[in-house]
Design a protein around this motif. Structure first.
Motif, short mmCIF file in Angstrom:
data_model
loop_
_atom_site.label_atom_id
_atom_site.label_comp_id
_atom_site.label_asym_id
_atom_site.label_seq_id
_atom_site.Cartn_x
_atom_site.Cartn_y
_atom_site.Cartn_z
N PHE A 80 -4.22 -1.51 10.49
CA PHE A 80 -5.14 -2.07 11.49
C PHE A 80 -6.09 -3.07 10.84
CE2 PHE A 80 -9.07 -2.09 13.87
CZ PHE A 80 -8.62 -2.27 15.18
N ALA A 81 -6.68 -2.67 9.69
CA ALA A 81 -7.67 -3.53 9.03
C ALA A 81 -7.05 -4.84 8.59
CB ALA A 81 -8.28 -2.80 7.84
N VAL A 82 -5.85 -4.77 8.02
CA VAL A 82 -5.23 -5.99 7.52
C VAL A 82 -4.82 -6.91 8.67
CG1 VAL A 82 -3.33 -6.90 6.18
CG2 VAL A 82 -4.50 -4.88 5.42
N PRO B 284 -9.13 0.89 3.39
CA PRO B 284 -9.71 0.47 4.68
C PRO B 284 -11.23 0.39 4.62
CG PRO B 284 -8.12 2.24 5.02
CD PRO B 284 -8.28 2.10 3.55
N PHE C 113 -14.77 0.54 13.51
CA PHE C 113 -13.62 0.88 12.65
C PHE C 113 -14.05 1.89 11.58
CE2 PHE C 113 -11.21 0.09 8.75
CZ PHE C 113 -9.91 0.15 9.20
N LEU D 294 -6.32 5.21 -0.64
CA LEU D 294 -6.77 5.79 0.62
C LEU D 294 -8.05 5.13 1.11
CD1 LEU D 294 -6.21 9.58 -0.18
CD2 LEU D 294 -4.83 8.13 1.28
N TRP E 251 -15.89 -3.93 13.37
CA TRP E 251 -15.70 -3.36 12.03
C TRP E 251 -16.55 -2.11 11.83
CZ3 TRP E 251 -11.60 -4.37 9.44
CH2 TRP E 251 -10.97 -5.61 9.55
N LYS F 262 -16.13 -6.91 4.92
CA LYS F 262 -16.24 -7.76 6.11
C LYS F 262 -17.66 -7.71 6.69
CE LYS F 262 -12.84 -10.10 7.99
NZ LYS F 262 -12.32 -11.15 7.35
N ILE G 137 -12.12 -2.82 2.85
CA ILE G 137 -11.84 -3.99 3.70
C ILE G 137 -12.94 -4.15 4.74
CG2 ILE G 137 -10.27 -4.93 5.44
CD1 ILE G 137 -7.96 -3.59 3.95
N GLU H 72 -16.33 -13.46 13.36
CA GLU H 72 -15.77 -12.14 13.60
C GLU H 72 -16.79 -11.19 14.17
OE1 GLU H 72 -12.75 -10.23 11.54
OE2 GLU H 72 -12.50 -11.91 10.14
N PRO I 285 -2.60 8.87 8.05
CA PRO I 285 -3.70 8.21 8.77
C PRO I 285 -4.30 7.04 7.99
CG PRO I 285 -4.37 10.40 8.02
CD PRO I 285 -2.88 10.30 7.83
N ALA I 286 -4.32 7.16 6.64
CA ALA I 286 -4.87 6.07 5.84
C ALA I 286 -4.07 4.79 6.06
CB ALA I 286 -4.89 6.44 4.37
N ARG J 85 -6.46 -7.27 11.39
CA ARG J 85 -7.66 -7.95 11.85
C ARG J 85 -8.28 -8.83 10.78
NH1 ARG J 85 -9.85 -6.16 16.62
NH2 ARG J 85 -8.19 -5.24 17.83
N TRP J 86 -7.85 -8.63 9.53
CA TRP J 86 -8.53 -9.25 8.40
C TRP J 86 -8.50 -10.77 8.48
CZ3 TRP J 86 -11.66 -8.41 4.45
CH2 TRP J 86 -11.65 -9.31 3.41
N GLY J 87 -7.29 -11.30 8.49
CA GLY J 87 -7.18 -12.75 8.35
C GLY J 87 -7.24 -13.46 9.68
N PHE K 179 -11.19 11.05 9.04
CA PHE K 179 -11.09 11.64 7.71
C PHE K 179 -11.99 12.84 7.54
CE2 PHE K 179 -8.20 9.52 4.86
CZ PHE K 179 -7.72 8.55 5.70
N MET L 224 0.83 -1.21 0.00
CA MET L 224 0.00 0.00 0.00
C MET L 224 0.86 1.26 0.00
SD MET L 224 -2.88 -1.24 -0.33
CE MET L 224 -3.67 0.33 -0.44
N PHE M 104 -4.99 3.08 9.23
CA PHE M 104 -6.23 2.31 9.13
C PHE M 104 -6.02 1.03 8.32
CE2 PHE M 104 -8.31 6.20 10.49
CZ PHE M 104 -9.30 5.70 11.30
N ILE M 105 -5.25 1.14 7.23
CA ILE M 105 -5.00 -0.05 6.41
C ILE M 105 -4.30 -1.11 7.25
CG2 ILE M 105 -3.65 -0.93 4.47
CD1 ILE M 105 -4.12 1.80 3.12
#
Lengths: 237, 224
Positions: free
Chosen positions: A169-171, B175, B202, B172, B199, B182, B178, B194, A162-163, A173-175, B210, A128, A166-167
């Protein structure tokens, strides 16, 4: 000229970087032992991590430069010119480092995890950052080279920070199913430690040297543009 | 107080113009319908796995179609120098930004009202948890609108704006995609262990951060 001296550090840094890279190569191939499970391929790791750390630093620096640019940006302000040049330089060096990370990473992963690519947090974050850098350079190239075009790119660099948080954090938690890799598992061997720190230092010096040289080139570029414009205006009258 | 009124006036102006010309909604809605048809042909070969890619299709459609809206959002302001005129009025820049972003949000929601039921219909999705489903769509769309409006304004005069805008906003907005996929997957009953509320929180966090970041940047950038 004090400023000229600081900026003129490019060649000296380049010589230092060359020496550091040569020493790091020596440490990687002749001092560090061959790792037991992965064998010779593990040596990719040294320059891979060195590039990755510096890519992240370059991105952070690019964001900070963007922020300073947006705050100080006034027509012709010296500070805004310098941070603008640093922004381009960090982005271009960052893309190069990102390319190194994304080529060496899968080569290492293939041997270590048995797969070329996995959506592991660190890999995804690197990808990213690479994409954001590419978008930044696309803006610099196509959104116009006026104050506004530079500002848009700076805005992207700022909002990218900041993006990325967030990315990341999300990734993470993703898997949940992906193996959490222990990177520094075998680093207690002294030879490996030496090779590791030598290559991180070498990549840092290379990055700083390239950023300084590119930033100076960008500043000269701007000066040349200004001279050309003033020449043009002089002829018109 | 007065900036709330400025916000309302600008938003009403945009909605009235949109209602009469439909030059954002029409392309956006038509594009999203075409996307749904394309996705139907691309993915309907195996109806048993529809629950796996239904949520993804919803979010890709929303993301792509909202980009069409972003491209057009400031066209009217550009054409006659209207943005500069708007900046000359007492309306604060934050009121202008909030009104434009709200406009984009409403247009996108309207497009979703049309498209999402079609996706549910075409792909035969069931939605056992409509609350999180709608919540994720609304919160995610708000995120798309904030980022999209900011860069739409910043790139208003750029050559190749249409190409640059998604290049800049997609990384950008990752997230949002994602988290959105989910929550939508969980809402259509995918067997994932989950936490929906994590989420959703989030997404709320993303929108809040933002909202502040895009507002500050807009005020900085739109300075004549």
């Amino acid at each position: 000229m004090n400023k000229a001296n600081i900026i003129g550090a490019g060649p000296i840094l380049a010589i230092l970087a060359t020496a550091a890279v040569l020493y790091a190569l020596y440490a990687v191939f002749f001092v560090a032992p061959i790792e037991a499970t992965m064998g010779f391929v593990q040596k990719i790791f040294y320059f891979h991590v060195g590039s990755a750390i510096n890519m992240m630093l370059a991105f952070a620096l690019c964001g900070v430069a963007g922020l300073v640019f947006l705050v100080t940006e006034r027509a012709g302000s010296r500070v805004s010119r310098v941070v603008d040049a640093i922004g381009v330089a960090t982005a271009e060096v960052g893309v190069t480092l990102g390319a190194i990370v994304l080529v060496t990473g899968p080569l290492w992963a293939r041997k270590a995890w048995g797969t070329w690519w996995t959506w592991e947090p660190r890999l995804t974050l690197s990808l990213m950052i690479f994409l954001l850098f590419l978008a930044y350079l696309a803006l610099r190239a196509f959104a116009g080279s006026d104050r506004f075009g530079r500002g848009v790119a700076a805005g992207l660099a700022v909002i990218g920070l900041p993006a990325l948080y967030f990315i990341h954090f999300a990734v993470q938690r993703w898997g949940g199913a992906h193996p959490q890799v222990v990177y520094k598992g075998g680093l207690n061997v002294p030879g490996m430690k030496l090779a590791f720190f030598a290559s991180v230092l070498a990549m840092s010096l290379v990055s700083v040297a390239l950023i300084v040289i590119r930033a100076r080139q960008e500043l000269n570029n701007r000066r040349l543009d200004d001279l050309f414009l003033s020449l043009d205006a002089g002829e018109g009258t | 107080m007065s900036s709330l009124r400025h916000f309302a006036v600008i938003l009403r102006k945009d909605l009235a113009m949109e209602f009469r010309t439909r030059d954002i909604l029409y392309p956006m809605a038509l594009f999203s319908l075409l996307l749904v048809v394309v996705f139907s042909f691309a993915f309907l070969s195996d109806p048993t796995r529809v629950r796996d890619y239904g949520p993804g299709i919803i979010w890709v459609t929303v993301l792509f179609a909202s980009t069409v809206g972003q491209n057009r959002l400031f066209d009217r302001e550009r054409e006659n120098g209207c943005l500069w005129a708007m900046l000359l009025t007492p309306a604060s820049r934050s009121a202008i930004f909030a009104a434009k972003a709200t406009g984009h949000f409403l247009f996108t929601v309207f497009m979703e009202l049309l498209t999402v039921p079609l996706i549910i219909l075409f792909f035969d999705l069931s939605v056992p948890r409509p609350g999180p489903f709608l919540g994720a769509l609304l919160l995610g769309t708000l995120g798309l609108s904030l980022v999209g409006t900011l860069f739409s304004a910043m790139l208003m005069n750029a050559r190749m704006k249409e190409v640059l805008l998604p290049l800049v906003t997609f990384p950008l907005l990752m997230p949002v995609v994602i988290a959105g996929v989910k929550v939508t997957s969980l809402a259509v009953g995918a067997p994932l262990a989950e936490d929906v509320s994590m989420w959703l929180r989030f997404l709320i966090g993303f929108d809040m951060i933002f909202a502040v970041a895009t507002l500050l940047l807009f005020e900085r950038m739109i300075r004549s």
